[in-house]
Design a protein around this motif. Structure first.
Motif, PDB file in Angstrom:
ATOM      1  N   SER A  53       0.616  -1.310  -0.274  1.00 41.70           N
ATOM      2  CA  SER A  53      -0.040   0.159  -0.190  1.00 41.70           C
ATOM      3  C   SER A  53       0.622   0.862   0.095  1.00 41.70           C
ATOM      4  O   SER A  53       0.151   2.774  -0.881  1.00 41.70           O
ATOM      5  CB  SER A  53      -0.501  -0.267   1.608  1.00 41.70           C
ATOM      6  OG  SER A  53      -1.906  -1.041   1.315  1.00 41.70           O
ATOM      7  N   LEU A  54       1.978   1.999   0.997  1.00 41.11           N
ATOM      8  CA  LEU A  54       3.027   2.045   1.002  1.00 41.11           C
ATOM      9  C   LEU A  54       3.664   2.064  -0.060  1.00 41.11           C
ATOM     10  O   LEU A  54       4.061   3.280  -0.843  1.00 41.11           O
ATOM     11  CB  LEU A  54       3.931   2.283   2.309  1.00 41.11           C
ATOM     12  CG  LEU A  54       5.229   3.490   2.475  1.00 41.11           C
ATOM     13  CD1 LEU A  54       5.254   2.991   3.670  1.00 41.11           C
ATOM     14  CD2 LEU A  54       6.013   3.201   1.626  1.00 41.11           C
ATOM     15  N   GLU A  55       4.306   1.148  -1.217  1.00 39.30           N
ATOM     16  CA  GLU A  55       4.780   1.439  -2.358  1.00 39.30           C
ATOM     17  C   GLU A  55       4.133   1.870  -3.182  1.00 39.30           C
ATOM     18  O   GLU A  55       5.024   1.909  -4.500  1.00 39.30           O
ATOM     19  CB  GLU A  55       5.571  -0.057  -2.197  1.00 39.30           C
ATOM     20  CG  GLU A  55       6.830  -0.229  -1.482  1.00 39.30           C
ATOM     21  CD  GLU A  55       7.634   1.067  -1.018  1.00 39.30           C
ATOM     22  OE1 GLU A  55       8.137   2.152  -1.752  1.00 39.30           O
ATOM     23  OE2 GLU A  55       8.757   0.501  -1.064  1.00 39.30           O
TER      24      GLU A  55
ATOM     25  N   ALA B 235      -4.281   0.094   0.902  1.00 38.79           N
ATOM     26  CA  ALA B 235      -5.037   1.317   0.817  1.00 38.79           C
ATOM     27  C   ALA B 235      -4.244   2.014  -0.121  1.00 38.79           C
ATOM     28  O   ALA B 235      -2.560   1.456  -0.341  1.00 38.79           O
ATOM     29  CB  ALA B 235      -4.721   1.121   2.632  1.00 38.79           C
ATOM     30  N   PRO B 236      -5.209   2.776  -0.282  1.00 32.68           N
ATOM     31  CA  PRO B 236      -4.616   4.468  -0.805  1.00 32.68           C
ATOM     32  C   PRO B 236      -3.502   5.256   0.037  1.00 32.68           C
ATOM     33  O   PRO B 236      -3.572   5.049   1.373  1.00 32.68           O
ATOM     34  CB  PRO B 236      -5.432   4.981  -1.258  1.00 32.68           C
ATOM     35  CG  PRO B 236      -6.663   5.217  -0.434  1.00 32.68           C
ATOM     36  CD  PRO B 236      -6.349   3.214   0.051  1.00 32.68           C
ATOM     37  N   PRO B 237      -2.241   5.148  -0.097  1.00 32.12           N
ATOM     38  CA  PRO B 237      -0.911   5.868   0.327  1.00 32.12           C
ATOM     39  C   PRO B 237      -1.391   7.809   0.217  1.00 32.12           C
ATOM     40  O   PRO B 237      -1.816   8.295  -0.815  1.00 32.12           O
ATOM     41  CB  PRO B 237       0.464   5.932  -0.424  1.00 32.12           C
ATOM     42  CG  PRO B 237      -0.436   5.971  -1.765  1.00 32.12           C
ATOM     43  CD  PRO B 237      -1.556   4.945  -1.600  1.00 32.12           C
TER      44      PRO B 237
ATOM     45  N   ALA C  76       4.181   7.064   4.191  1.00 35.83           N
ATOM     46  CA  ALA C  76       3.444   7.636   3.928  1.00 35.83           C
ATOM     47  C   ALA C  76       2.496   7.105   5.352  1.00 35.83           C
ATOM     48  O   ALA C  76       2.434   6.186   5.826  1.00 35.83           O
ATOM     49  CB  ALA C  76       2.982   6.726   2.001  1.00 35.83           C
ATOM     50  N   VAL C  77       1.160   7.774   4.955  1.00 39.02           N
ATOM     51  CA  VAL C  77      -0.108   7.432   6.294  1.00 39.02           C
ATOM     52  C   VAL C  77      -1.265   6.217   4.950  1.00 39.02           C
ATOM     53  O   VAL C  77      -1.196   6.552   4.176  1.00 39.02           O
ATOM     54  CB  VAL C  77      -0.821   8.688   5.984  1.00 39.02           C
ATOM     55  CG1 VAL C  77      -1.523   8.007   7.510  1.00 39.02           C
ATOM     56  CG2 VAL C  77      -0.110   9.485   7.083  1.00 39.02           C
ATOM     57  N   ILE C  78      -0.914   5.390   5.807  1.00 37.46           N
ATOM     58  CA  ILE C  78      -1.747   3.912   5.485  1.00 37.46           C
ATOM     59  C   ILE C  78      -2.980   3.706   7.371  1.00 37.46           C
ATOM     60  O   ILE C  78      -2.568   3.187   7.526  1.00 37.46           O
ATOM     61  CB  ILE C  78      -1.352   2.140   5.160  1.00 37.46           C
ATOM     62  CG1 ILE C  78       0.473   3.028   4.265  1.00 37.46           C
ATOM     63  CG2 ILE C  78      -1.954   1.536   4.837  1.00 37.46           C
ATOM     64  CD1 ILE C  78       0.167   3.627   2.741  1.00 37.46           C
TER      65      ILE C  78
END
Length: 413
Positions: free
Chosen positions: A140-142, A165-167, A180-182
């Protein structure tokens, strides 16, 4: 574009050609003055005007620096043309000249010696975290990164996870990691140094320092300031890489492996390829520093790379070689573009350059030797203008013929 580069290459003069042009600038007036003095000397010695004039003209003709002027450009143009047919696109004659004096070849690892197609080899969560969750957070972060490791993690995750999930608030530190915020929590992924920079504790009982103990690239993953596991990635060495390195060693060159991977991964690749010196955990901005350090030791350095991270090092090296499938900035920074999809093109480029320089030296040796030997003979009155003209033309033909022999250059293996 390749044809344009080839034309530009032929227009750029090598340093040796500039030196020859400078010598010729003084040589021609000197020969004119010498021919006048020789003719006048014969007349003062009692010879007829016709005899003195003929001897002076013979000196002028025999000393014509045609062969001297042809010695370098003909060899370089034939060498560049032969290189193009072998998949070696030389941007300039000066680049071909530089590659013949190289003593050390620095090879980037990912994308150059290896395929650059990373694959997830291990997923190791800490206690209380599922593999599925670790991989989901990392992928999700990458999603916000274009890094080769990021693409590998996302690709592996999408084969089994559909709820990435979208970062949000994505931030990347080149050569170290990203965050990033996940799902409302700040997540980090990167190397050990990146984790330490963000005060994320690495408990050896929960996640050993695999970055220095196994031959794979290890990405540490953290969430809300705590480590949740590691993801190991491996790359595949390109076919022919080992053979290319051996060919470089046979040419008497020292090879150096340059990589941002951990020490174990770098050492493993170097051992498989037979490379003695390895610089691991090198940040993109530090690659040029490695090149400059080698130059400071008196080495003539060639850098081979393909990525944005290699651009500065390619420009800093005495000779930059970029793979044609590399980034635009790498291709612009390089002196030679390796068009053929075969690492054997690297030793081929060095061998062709050395052969070209040898040809230039032979041409210049013949041209200078011819003038030094022929001028006294003509000044002694042993040549008439017709014979002098034929000898001068033959000298130029021999230089051109010797240069054309470069077309017979064959691949190193």
């Amino acid at each position: 574009q390749m044809a344009m580069l080839a034309e530009q290459a032929q227009a750029r003069k090598a340093r040796v050609q500039t030196l020859v042009d400078r010598i010729t600038t003084y040589f021609v007036p000197a020969v004119i003055v010498l021919s006048i003095l020789v003719g006048a000397g014969w007349m003062l010695a009692g010879a007829s005007f016709e005899r003195g004039f003929a001897v002076g003209i013979s000196v002028l003709i025999i000393a014509c620096p045609c062969a001297l002027g042809l010695a370098t450009p003909t060899a370089l143009m034939v060498g560049i043309g032969r290189g193009a047919s072998l998949g070696i696109l030389v941007k300039g004659q000066d680049a071909l000249e530089a590659s013949g004096t190289i003593t050390t070849v620095v090879l980037d690892k990912t994308g150059t010696l290896t395929t650059g197609t990373m694959m997830v080899s291990s997923v190791a969560p800490v206690a209380g975290v599922a593999k599925h969750e670790l991989l989901r957070i990392a992928a999700s972060l990458e999603q916000g990164s274009e890094h080769v490791l990021a693409r590998a993690i996302v690709s592996a995750a999408k084969k089994q996870i559909t709820d990435l999930a979208p970062p949000h608030e994505f931030q990347a530190v080149p050569g170290k990691g990203a965050s990033a915020v996940i799902d409302g929590e700040r997540a980090h992924i990167g190397n050990l140094a990146y984790m330490r920079d963000h005060d994320i504790r690495i408990d050896r009982h929960l996640a050993p320092d695999t970055a220095g103990s196994v031959p794979e690239t290890v990405a540490f993953v953290a969430r809300s300031g705590s480590l949740i596991g590691t993801i190991g990635l491996t790359d595949t060495i390109k076919p022919g890489a080992k053979k290319a390195v051996k060919a470089l060693h046979r040419q008497g060159l020292t090879t150096v492996l340059l990589t941002g991977d951990n020490r174990a991964a770098g050492a493993d690749t170097a051992a498989k390829l037979g490379i003695g010196t390895v610089h691991s955990e090198v940040l993109p901005a530090q690659k040029a520093d490695v090149v400059r350090a080698l130059q400071a030791q008196g080495e003539r350095v060639a850098m081979v790379g393909d990525g944005i991270n290699d651009a500065v090092a390619l420009a800093a090296a005495d000779l930059g070689l970029a793979l044609v499938n590399g980034t635009d900035i790498a291709l612009r920074s390089a002196d030679i573009i390796l068009v053929r999809d075969d690492l054997a093109v690297i030793p081929d480029a060095i061998a062709l350059s050395r052969r070209t320089l040898r040809t230039i030296r032979v041409n210049l040796g013949w041209a200078f030797g011819y003038n030094i030997a022929a001028i006294p003979i003509a000044a002694a009155g042993l040549l008439n203008p017709l014979i002098a003209a034929g000898a001068m033309a033959l000298s130029s033909v021999l230089v051109v013929y010797n240069s054309l022999r470069l077309q017979n250059f064959h691949r190193t293996h």
